[in-house]
Design an enzyme around this catalytic site. Sequence first.
Site, PDB file in Angstrom:
ATOM      1  N   ASN A 172      16.539 -22.768 -11.941  1.00 31.79           N
ATOM      2  CA  ASN A 172      15.862 -21.874 -12.910  1.00 31.79           C
ATOM      3  C   ASN A 172      16.292 -20.418 -12.806  1.00 31.79           C
ATOM      4  O   ASN A 172      15.478 -19.541 -12.487  1.00 31.79           O
ATOM      5  CB  ASN A 172      14.345 -21.984 -12.712  1.00 31.79           C
ATOM      6  CG  ASN A 172      13.724 -22.946 -13.707  1.00 31.79           C
ATOM      7  OD1 ASN A 172      14.355 -23.324 -14.693  1.00 31.79           O
ATOM      8  ND2 ASN A 172      12.497 -23.357 -13.439  1.00 31.79           N
ATOM      9  N   LYS A 232      20.108 -31.513 -16.349  1.00 31.19           N
ATOM     10  CA  LYS A 232      19.503 -31.613 -17.687  1.00 31.19           C
ATOM     11  C   LYS A 232      20.339 -30.806 -18.664  1.00 31.19           C
ATOM     12  O   LYS A 232      20.801 -29.716 -18.351  1.00 31.19           O
ATOM     13  CB  LYS A 232      18.080 -31.025 -17.654  1.00 31.19           C
ATOM     14  CG  LYS A 232      17.095 -31.782 -16.812  1.00 31.19           C
ATOM     15  CD  LYS A 232      15.930 -30.885 -16.378  1.00 31.19           C
ATOM     16  CE  LYS A 232      16.292 -30.060 -15.173  1.00 31.19           C
ATOM     17  NZ  LYS A 232      15.273 -29.080 -14.775  1.00 31.19           N
ATOM     18  N   GLY A 234      19.405 -30.418 -22.379  1.00 25.95           N
ATOM     19  CA  GLY A 234      18.716 -30.480 -23.671  1.00 25.95           C
ATOM     20  C   GLY A 234      18.718 -31.903 -24.203  1.00 25.95           C
ATOM     21  O   GLY A 234      18.352 -32.841 -23.487  1.00 25.95           O
ATOM     22  N   ASP A 265      10.673 -28.036 -17.013  1.00 29.98           N
ATOM     23  CA  ASP A 265       9.584 -28.142 -16.020  1.00 29.98           C
ATOM     24  C   ASP A 265       8.902 -29.504 -16.115  1.00 29.98           C
ATOM     25  O   ASP A 265       8.577 -30.132 -15.095  1.00 29.98           O
ATOM     26  CB  ASP A 265       8.519 -27.059 -16.256  1.00 29.98           C
ATOM     27  CG  ASP A 265       9.093 -25.652 -16.249  1.00 29.98           C
ATOM     28  OD1 ASP A 265      10.147 -25.457 -15.617  1.00 29.98           O
ATOM     29  OD2 ASP A 265       8.492 -24.765 -16.879  1.00 29.98           O
TER      30      ASP A 265
HETATM   31  P1  ADP Z   1      15.209 -26.311 -19.878  1.00 34.68           P
HETATM   32  O1  ADP Z   1      13.834 -26.366 -20.460  1.00 34.68           O
HETATM   33  O2  ADP Z   1      15.225 -26.087 -18.413  1.00 34.68           O
HETATM   34  O3  ADP Z   1      16.146 -25.398 -20.662  1.00 34.68           O
HETATM   35  P2  ADP Z   1      16.576 -28.586 -21.165  1.00 34.68           P
HETATM   36  O4  ADP Z   1      16.619 -27.833 -22.454  1.00 34.68           O
HETATM   37  O5  ADP Z   1      17.876 -29.063 -20.621  1.00 34.68           O
HETATM   38  O6  ADP Z   1      15.812 -27.796 -20.014  1.00 34.68           O
HETATM   39  O7  ADP Z   1      15.620 -29.828 -21.395  1.00 34.68           O
HETATM   40  C1  ADP Z   1      15.050 -30.564 -20.355  1.00 34.68           C
HETATM   41  C2  ADP Z   1      14.727 -31.960 -20.834  1.00 34.68           C
HETATM   42  O8  ADP Z   1      13.852 -31.896 -21.974  1.00 34.68           O
HETATM   43  C3  ADP Z   1      15.927 -32.761 -21.311  1.00 34.68           C
HETATM   44  O9  ADP Z   1      16.578 -33.403 -20.242  1.00 34.68           O
HETATM   45  C4  ADP Z   1      15.246 -33.752 -22.249  1.00 34.68           C
HETATM   46  O10 ADP Z   1      14.592 -34.761 -21.506  1.00 34.68           O
HETATM   47  C5  ADP Z   1      14.186 -32.899 -22.917  1.00 34.68           C
HETATM   48  N1  ADP Z   1      14.688 -32.241 -24.133  1.00 34.68           N
HETATM   49  C6  ADP Z   1      15.016 -30.950 -24.307  1.00 34.68           C
HETATM   50  N2  ADP Z   1      15.416 -30.706 -25.579  1.00 34.68           N
HETATM   51  C7  ADP Z   1      15.345 -31.886 -26.237  1.00 34.68           C
HETATM   52  C8  ADP Z   1      15.583 -32.333 -27.591  1.00 34.68           C
HETATM   53  N3  ADP Z   1      16.020 -31.499 -28.539  1.00 34.68           N
HETATM   54  N4  ADP Z   1      15.367 -33.631 -27.889  1.00 34.68           N
HETATM   55  C9  ADP Z   1      14.923 -34.505 -26.957  1.00 34.68           C
HETATM   56  N5  ADP Z   1      14.647 -34.155 -25.680  1.00 34.68           N
HETATM   57  C10 ADP Z   1      14.867 -32.878 -25.322  1.00 34.68           C
END
Ligand code: ADP
Length: 319
Positions: A172, A232, A234, A265
């Site tokens: 983070n 991760k 997104g 988180d």
């Molecule tokens: P952070 O919140 O740390 O930026 P991410 O954006 O990589 O993390 O997202 C963390 C997790 O949330 C992903 O691994 C997935 O499980 C879910 N996620 C995030 N964005 C999407 C999306 N557009 N569609 C489906 N799942 C998502």
Amino acid sequence: MKLAALGEVMVELAPQSAVGSGDASKPQFMQSFAGDTYNTAVYIARGGVNVSYVTLLGDDPYSKEVLACLTQEGIDTSAIPQLPGRNPGLYLIQNTADGERYFTYWRGESPARELFADADRREALKAHLRQMDCLYLSGITLAIMSPEARGELLAFLQEYRANGGRVAFDSNYRPRLWASAEVAKIAVMDFLQQTDMALLTFEDEQALWGDTRVEECVQRNTAAGVSELIVKRGAEPVLMQVNGELDAIDVPLVSRVVDTTGAGDSFNAGYLAARLQGATPAQSVAAGNQCAARVIGHRGAIIPRTEYMERAAGAIEPG
Ligand code: ADP
């Protein structure tokens, strides 16, 4: 199984009216509480694992409300000292016309910055943490601590792991919390060497290390000794490397993404709750994806408990 999450919870003020509606000069705010490790702690507890939240608060009404919220979630607050005359950090969210969200923080004097700093409190906290099966912390936890306190925590983690405890970590990276990127890199690398489960977001890894390819991230963390690595990305497949074997696990489609605040988180919470209850890493990634899907279908980092439980039970589609 019992897990302690270490970090900071803040008062959150989020504007309520949509951009373009109402009087922009007089926004209405909704007040809640949030913070990366706090969000994760809440969802791990909802996932059925015993959780203790570890921070420092003040003795003001908001600190008392935080304690009440944690207690309502079934989270142990016995390792949270309340410092007289102090109050928690605060942040404001601004929605801009281009759909972005900007965060402004007042957290410089937050009591959480004294985590592991005072010798007497530190010894009491160590005794509490030794009773845990797993400790969860993030780069934000490290960033708000003094360098001396970080050193104390690092030494404790070595002892804790030598006695069988497991450490989970999410980098983070928030540049403004660190004196420099170099200081952040050194601290993060020190703690990765004491990490069993690294639950990282590729965007943060890129911002801190300048990775252009995800393989660079995997290599660096493997070299640091992380045996269970989750990256991760997104909606892109989650990368998982366990004991040298690399896999990509698809993220299920969420039809209505309302707000991705707290996505990482909540993923971590779903992962850790499953993992601590005996699921394999691959099953735990699926649980992480499910938990995040529930949260991003709702505005704000903490989705109301009843709605979350209904979604978890399948009564409501995730998004
Ligand atoms: P952070 O919140 O740390 O930026 P991410 O954006 O990589 O993390 O997202 C963390 C997790 O949330 C992903 O691994 C997935 O499980 C879910 N996620 C995030 N964005 C999407 C999306 N557009 N569609 C489906 N799942 C998502």
